[in-house]
Scaffold this motif. Structure first.
Motif, short mmCIF file in Angstrom:
data_model
loop_
_atom_site.label_atom_id
_atom_site.label_comp_id
_atom_site.label_asym_id
_atom_site.label_seq_id
_atom_site.Cartn_x
_atom_site.Cartn_y
_atom_site.Cartn_z
N GLY A 6 0.82 -1.21 0.00
CA GLY A 6 0.00 0.00 0.00
C GLY A 6 0.85 1.26 0.00
O GLY A 6 0.54 2.24 -0.67
N ALA A 7 1.95 1.22 0.75
CA ALA A 7 2.85 2.39 0.81
C ALA A 7 3.52 2.64 -0.53
O ALA A 7 3.71 3.79 -0.93
N ALA A 8 3.89 1.57 -1.22
CA ALA A 8 4.50 1.74 -2.54
C ALA A 8 3.51 2.40 -3.49
O ALA A 8 3.88 3.31 -4.25
N THR A 9 2.27 1.95 -3.43
CA THR A 9 1.21 2.57 -4.24
C THR A 9 1.05 4.03 -3.84
O THR A 9 1.04 4.93 -4.69
N ASN A 10 0.94 4.26 -2.54
CA ASN A 10 0.79 5.60 -1.98
C ASN A 10 1.95 6.49 -2.42
O ASN A 10 1.76 7.59 -2.93
N TYR A 11 3.18 6.01 -2.24
CA TYR A 11 4.37 6.80 -2.53
C TYR A 11 4.49 7.10 -4.02
O TYR A 11 4.92 8.20 -4.41
N CYS A 12 4.09 6.17 -4.87
CA CYS A 12 4.13 6.42 -6.32
C CYS A 12 3.20 7.57 -6.70
O CYS A 12 3.59 8.46 -7.46
N PHE A 13 2.00 7.55 -6.16
CA PHE A 13 1.07 8.63 -6.46
C PHE A 13 1.54 9.96 -5.85
O PHE A 13 1.46 11.01 -6.48
N TYR A 14 2.04 9.91 -4.62
CA TYR A 14 2.61 11.09 -3.96
C TYR A 14 3.73 11.68 -4.81
O TYR A 14 3.74 12.87 -5.13
N SER A 15 4.68 10.85 -5.22
CA SER A 15 5.83 11.30 -6.01
C SER A 15 5.40 11.85 -7.36
O SER A 15 5.96 12.83 -7.84
N LEU A 16 4.42 11.20 -7.97
CA LEU A 16 3.91 11.66 -9.25
C LEU A 16 3.38 13.09 -9.15
O LEU A 16 3.69 13.95 -9.98
N VAL A 17 2.60 13.35 -8.12
CA VAL A 17 2.04 14.69 -7.93
C VAL A 17 3.16 15.71 -7.64
O VAL A 17 3.19 16.79 -8.24
N VAL A 18 4.09 15.36 -6.76
CA VAL A 18 5.17 16.29 -6.40
C VAL A 18 6.07 16.56 -7.61
O VAL A 18 6.44 17.71 -7.87
N ARG A 19 6.40 15.52 -8.36
CA ARG A 19 7.23 15.72 -9.56
C ARG A 19 6.51 16.54 -10.62
O ARG A 19 7.12 17.35 -11.31
N THR A 20 5.22 16.33 -10.75
CA THR A 20 4.45 17.02 -11.78
C THR A 20 4.24 18.49 -11.43
O THR A 20 4.37 19.36 -12.29
N PHE A 21 3.93 18.77 -10.16
CA PHE A 21 3.55 20.12 -9.78
C PHE A 21 4.60 20.85 -8.95
O PHE A 21 4.39 22.00 -8.55
N GLY A 22 5.73 20.21 -8.65
CA GLY A 22 6.81 20.87 -7.93
C GLY A 22 6.73 20.63 -6.43
O GLY A 22 5.76 20.08 -5.92
N GLU A 23 7.77 21.05 -5.75
CA GLU A 23 7.89 20.82 -4.31
C GLU A 23 7.27 21.96 -3.50
O GLU A 23 7.83 22.42 -2.50
N THR A 24 6.10 22.40 -3.92
CA THR A 24 5.39 23.44 -3.18
C THR A 24 4.60 22.78 -2.04
O THR A 24 4.32 21.58 -2.08
N SER A 25 4.23 23.56 -1.07
CA SER A 25 3.43 23.04 0.05
C SER A 25 2.12 22.44 -0.44
O SER A 25 1.70 21.38 0.03
N LEU A 26 1.49 23.10 -1.39
CA LEU A 26 0.21 22.60 -1.91
C LEU A 26 0.40 21.27 -2.64
O LEU A 26 -0.38 20.33 -2.42
N ALA A 27 1.42 21.17 -3.46
CA ALA A 27 1.66 19.93 -4.20
C ALA A 27 1.99 18.78 -3.24
O ALA A 27 1.51 17.66 -3.42
N ILE A 28 2.77 19.07 -2.21
CA ILE A 28 3.11 18.04 -1.23
C ILE A 28 1.85 17.59 -0.50
O ILE A 28 1.62 16.40 -0.32
N PHE A 29 1.01 18.53 -0.11
CA PHE A 29 -0.23 18.19 0.59
C PHE A 29 -1.17 17.39 -0.31
O PHE A 29 -1.71 16.35 0.10
N VAL A 30 -1.36 17.83 -1.54
CA VAL A 30 -2.25 17.12 -2.47
C VAL A 30 -1.70 15.72 -2.75
O VAL A 30 -2.44 14.74 -2.76
#
Length: 130
Positions: A80-104
């Motif tokens: 589950g964490a691998a799935t979670n982390y992949c989606f988390y990383s995808l969002v952060v890589r796509t939208f940058g290391e902003t607070s909003l992107a990290i939260f989303v």
């Protein structure tokens, strides 16, 4: 029974979300990269949610062999964490290391990983006949 377990799992997941998120933001505030911080916040949340799920969500599945049960739970949580982390990383890589992107990314990844975690916890880690 399934609905009750799902609701309890959701409550425990909420607690885990708060623990995980609190650790994440604490580590970010102390200079950790968003990737390292996310990887370090996970183990704390796993221990908390295993204990709560064992005692409350799947209480009928409590039996001797806690270490074996925890190992099964951890294996499921890692998937589950691998799935979670992949989606988390995808969002952060796509939208940058902003607070909003990290939260989303954190919210989105947690939501997707929750489904994998519930199925595995119910069918493997806390299964009555396992």
């Amino acid at each position: 029974m399934l609905l009750r377990q799902m609701m309890r799992f959701g409550v425990v997941g909420g607690v885990g979300f708060i623990v995980d998120g609190g650790m994440l933001w604490f580590l970010l505030a102390n200079g950790f990269s968003p990737y390292v911080a996310r990887a370090l916040s996970f183990p704390v949340a796993v221990i908390v949610t295993w204990a709560l799920n064992r005692a409350w969500t799947f209480g009928a599945a409590r039996k001797p062999g806690r270490i074996r049960q925890f190992n099964k739970y951890l294996a499921i949580q890692l998937i589950g964490a691998a799935t979670n982390y992949c989606f988390y990383s995808l969002v952060v890589r796509t939208f940058g290391e902003t607070s909003l992107a990290i939260f989303v990314g954190f919210v989105f990844g947690s939501f997707v990983g929750m489904f994998v975690n519930f199925w595995g916890a119910r069918q493997i880690a806390f299964r009555h006949d396992a």
